[in-house]
Design an enzyme around this catalytic site. Structure first.
Site, PDB file in Angstrom:
ATOM      1  N   GLY A  82      43.135  41.794  41.754  1.00 29.69           N
ATOM      2  CA  GLY A  82      43.749  41.586  40.435  1.00 29.69           C
ATOM      3  C   GLY A  82      44.624  40.355  40.405  1.00 29.69           C
ATOM      4  O   GLY A  82      45.712  40.378  39.818  1.00 29.69           O
ATOM      5  N   GLY A 137      49.124  38.533  35.553  1.00 35.15           N
ATOM      6  CA  GLY A 137      50.331  39.308  35.837  1.00 35.15           C
ATOM      7  C   GLY A 137      50.913  39.085  37.228  1.00 35.15           C
ATOM      8  O   GLY A 137      51.017  37.962  37.726  1.00 35.15           O
ATOM      9  N   GLY A 193      49.772  39.924  40.150  1.00 34.58           N
ATOM     10  CA  GLY A 193      48.800  39.453  41.155  1.00 34.58           C
ATOM     11  C   GLY A 193      48.656  37.940  41.134  1.00 34.58           C
ATOM     12  O   GLY A 193      48.580  37.293  42.195  1.00 34.58           O
ATOM     13  N   TYR A 220      47.670  57.428  34.811  1.00 32.97           N
ATOM     14  CA  TYR A 220      48.242  56.229  35.439  1.00 32.97           C
ATOM     15  C   TYR A 220      49.348  56.658  36.414  1.00 32.97           C
ATOM     16  O   TYR A 220      49.397  56.195  37.551  1.00 32.97           O
ATOM     17  CB  TYR A 220      48.793  55.275  34.369  1.00 32.97           C
ATOM     18  CG  TYR A 220      49.494  54.080  34.970  1.00 32.97           C
ATOM     19  CD1 TYR A 220      48.768  53.077  35.615  1.00 32.97           C
ATOM     20  CD2 TYR A 220      50.889  53.968  34.936  1.00 32.97           C
ATOM     21  CE1 TYR A 220      49.412  51.990  36.200  1.00 32.97           C
ATOM     22  CE2 TYR A 220      51.532  52.887  35.510  1.00 32.97           C
ATOM     23  CZ  TYR A 220      50.795  51.906  36.140  1.00 32.97           C
ATOM     24  OH  TYR A 220      51.429  50.844  36.727  1.00 32.97           O
TER      25      TYR A 220
HETATM   26  N1  LIG Z   1      53.866  45.908  34.786  1.00 29.19           N
HETATM   27  C1  LIG Z   1      54.678  46.855  35.249  1.00 29.19           C
HETATM   28  O1  LIG Z   1      55.744  47.160  34.672  1.00 29.19           O
HETATM   29  C2  LIG Z   1      54.299  47.601  36.505  1.00 29.19           C
HETATM   30  C3  LIG Z   1      55.191  48.563  36.992  1.00 29.19           C
HETATM   31  C4  LIG Z   1      54.841  49.269  38.148  1.00 29.19           C
HETATM   32  C5  LIG Z   1      53.659  48.971  38.805  1.00 29.19           C
HETATM   33  N2  LIG Z   1      52.805  48.030  38.299  1.00 29.19           N
HETATM   34  C6  LIG Z   1      51.559  47.766  39.025  1.00 29.19           C
HETATM   35  O2  LIG Z   1      51.433  46.391  39.244  1.00 29.19           O
HETATM   36  C7  LIG Z   1      50.059  46.070  39.485  1.00 29.19           C
HETATM   37  C8  LIG Z   1      49.693  44.786  38.765  1.00 29.19           C
HETATM   38  O3  LIG Z   1      49.714  45.043  37.383  1.00 29.19           O
HETATM   39  P1  LIG Z   1      50.329  44.027  36.313  1.00 29.19           P
HETATM   40  O4  LIG Z   1      51.567  44.639  35.799  1.00 29.19           O
HETATM   41  O5  LIG Z   1      50.373  42.647  36.858  1.00 29.19           O
HETATM   42  O6  LIG Z   1      49.250  44.160  35.136  1.00 29.19           O
HETATM   43  P2  LIG Z   1      48.050  43.191  34.677  1.00 29.19           P
HETATM   44  O7  LIG Z   1      48.581  41.886  34.254  1.00 29.19           O
HETATM   45  O8  LIG Z   1      47.263  43.987  33.707  1.00 29.19           O
HETATM   46  O9  LIG Z   1      47.226  42.987  36.012  1.00 29.19           O
HETATM   47  C9  LIG Z   1      46.373  43.976  36.505  1.00 29.19           C
HETATM   48  C10 LIG Z   1      45.267  43.315  37.270  1.00 29.19           C
HETATM   49  O10 LIG Z   1      44.382  44.329  37.765  1.00 29.19           O
HETATM   50  C11 LIG Z   1      43.068  43.945  37.458  1.00 29.19           C
HETATM   51  N3  LIG Z   1      42.137  45.052  37.319  1.00 29.19           N
HETATM   52  C12 LIG Z   1      42.183  46.093  36.453  1.00 29.19           C
HETATM   53  N4  LIG Z   1      41.094  46.853  36.593  1.00 29.19           N
HETATM   54  C13 LIG Z   1      40.345  46.296  37.578  1.00 29.19           C
HETATM   55  C14 LIG Z   1      39.107  46.614  38.170  1.00 29.19           C
HETATM   56  N5  LIG Z   1      38.376  47.677  37.777  1.00 29.19           N
HETATM   57  N6  LIG Z   1      38.634  45.825  39.151  1.00 29.19           N
HETATM   58  C15 LIG Z   1      39.336  44.735  39.553  1.00 29.19           C
HETATM   59  N7  LIG Z   1      40.497  44.366  39.023  1.00 29.19           N
HETATM   60  C16 LIG Z   1      41.003  45.144  38.035  1.00 29.19           C
HETATM   61  C17 LIG Z   1      43.185  43.222  36.128  1.00 29.19           C
HETATM   62  O11 LIG Z   1      42.007  42.473  35.926  1.00 29.19           O
HETATM   63  P3  LIG Z   1      41.377  42.231  34.444  1.00 29.19           P
HETATM   64  O12 LIG Z   1      42.056  41.003  33.945  1.00 29.19           O
HETATM   65  O13 LIG Z   1      39.920  42.065  34.712  1.00 29.19           O
HETATM   66  O14 LIG Z   1      41.684  43.453  33.635  1.00 29.19           O
HETATM   67  C18 LIG Z   1      44.425  42.384  36.386  1.00 29.19           C
HETATM   68  O15 LIG Z   1      44.115  41.245  37.116  1.00 29.19           O
HETATM   69  C19 LIG Z   1      49.277  47.305  39.056  1.00 29.19           C
HETATM   70  O16 LIG Z   1      48.876  48.023  40.201  1.00 29.19           O
HETATM   71  C20 LIG Z   1      50.290  48.124  38.279  1.00 29.19           C
HETATM   72  O17 LIG Z   1      50.015  49.503  38.347  1.00 29.19           O
HETATM   73  C21 LIG Z   1      53.109  47.334  37.160  1.00 29.19           C
END
Ligand SMILES: NC(=O)c1ccc[n+]([C@@H]2O[C@H](COP(=O)([O-])OP(=O)(O)OC[C@H]3O[C@@H](n4cnc5c(N)ncnc54)[C@H](OP(=O)(O)O)[C@@H]3O)[C@@H](O)[C@H]2O)c1
Length: 287
Positions: free
Chosen positions: A10, A14, A16, A165
């Site tokens: 990912g 975000g 990643g 989630y």
């Molecule tokens: N944001 C928060 O407040 C928060 C808090 C706690 C934990 N987290 C965790 O942080 C991590 C990163 O999330 P983020 O906040 O940066 O959100 P994000 O911007 O939505 O990034 C999520 C990433 O995961 C990828 N992804 C989703 N489904 C996938 C799949 N089937 N195969 C491969 N890649 C996939 C997305 O790719 P696409 O662009 O293709 O969808 C995107 O690159 C996640 O594990 C999330 O649970 C976030």
């Protein structure tokens, strides 16, 4: 991180993407494991231009598909001779309506837990050949809002789907703790984290009209993805955590877990059921 290979799932958006940017800035070979090739290409171009590090590659993976995870891992094993850091960052959340993966698994669990579980198995020998190596798992403090039901590890039909989630992030924690225990003495450390509440794409499925107040909250009160990547980067690269394993981090500091999350009997049961659900065979690497 010069001379090190870091794989980030990912990495196209975000947290990643910010993690990939910093790993590239620190000189690592960065493997961006992404589903969306268009945004991955744009992210890579931006990172290479900004850091001057050309050693950033994109590989396709859909973590919600076991076939894709297996194809991805086979490709990595063919092209990479080492893997120093594996970062399980990718994640998704649905709103009310659920969905099912092509393998018949509830989609949030398939993507956030079962995909990383399978991928870790398939890459473990490469990590073992690269020790000292690290595995970093992006979980969430929101796990506290849920529990993992051992009788429903494929929770198709749960309403609202958003609850899954939290369940999937709880599963990340059980997985990380059991993995750390199984890898004790192997030279591979496993740590997991809460990145903070971050303004990122993870909130994209919040439905109308809740999306408007949510947008206001994320823009006004949540941290940036760059801030959200800090603890991941710390766990992936800092000397401070050399040899540290099985720990939960927040703001680059070790943090406590709920008593229920420390239940290693439950962690073991979830592991064993997960191995069946992802269809691990005798010829797959064992952890
Ligand atoms: N944001 C928060 O407040 C928060 C808090 C706690 C934990 N987290 C965790 O942080 C991590 C990163 O999330 P983020 O906040 O940066 O959100 P994000 O911007 O939505 O990034 C999520 C990433 O995961 C990828 N992804 C989703 N489904 C996938 C799949 N089937 N195969 C491969 N890649 C996939 C997305 O790719 P696409 O662009 O293709 O969808 C995107 O690159 C996640 O594990 C999330 O649970 C976030």
């Amino acid at each position: 991180m010069e001379g090190k290979t870091v794989l980030i799932t990912g990495a196209n958006s975000g947290i990643g993407k910010e993690t990939a940017r910093e790993m590239a800035r620190q000189g690592a070979r960065v493997i961006m494991a992404c589903r969306n090739q268009e945004t991955a290409n744009a992210a890579r171009e931006e990172i290479v231009k900004e850091t001057g590090n050309n050693n950033v590659i994109i590989k396709k993976i859909d973590l919600g598909s076991q076939r894709s995870v297996r194809e991805f891992a086979a490709d990595i094993l063919k092209t990479e001779n080492k893997l120093d850091v594996l970062i399980h960052n990718a994640g998704m959340a649905l709103a009310f309506r659920g969905a099912t993966s092509e393998d018949g698994i509830e989609l949030t669990m398939a993507t956030n837990h079962y995909g990383p579980f399978l991928l870790t198995h398939l890459l473990i020998d490469l990590l073992k050949r690269s020790t000292p190596a690290r595995i970093v798992i992006v979980a969430s403090e929101l796990y506290r809002l849920a529990s993992v039901n051992l009788n429903k590890l494929n929770p198709i039909g749960t309403f609202p789907a958003a609850y899954l989630y939290y369940v999937s992030k709880y599963a990340n924690i059980y997985f990380a703790r059991e993995l750390a225990q199984r890898l004790e003495g192997s030279g591979i450390t496993v740590n997991f984290l809460h990145p903070g509440m971050i303004d990122s794409g993870i909130w994209r499925n919040v439905p109308f009209p809740l999306n408007y107040p949510m947008l206001a909250v994320t823009k006004c009160f949540f941290k940036t993805p760059k801030q959200g990547a800090e603890t991941t980067i710390y766990l992936a690269s800092s000397k401070d955590v050399e040899g540290v394993s099985g720990k939960y981090f927040m703001d680059k500091k070790e943090h406590g877990l709920s008593a229920a999350a420390m239940d290693m009997d439950k962690a073991k049961k979830i592991w064993e059921e997960s191995a069946k659900i992802v269809g691990l065979t005798a010829s797959d690497p064992k952890i």
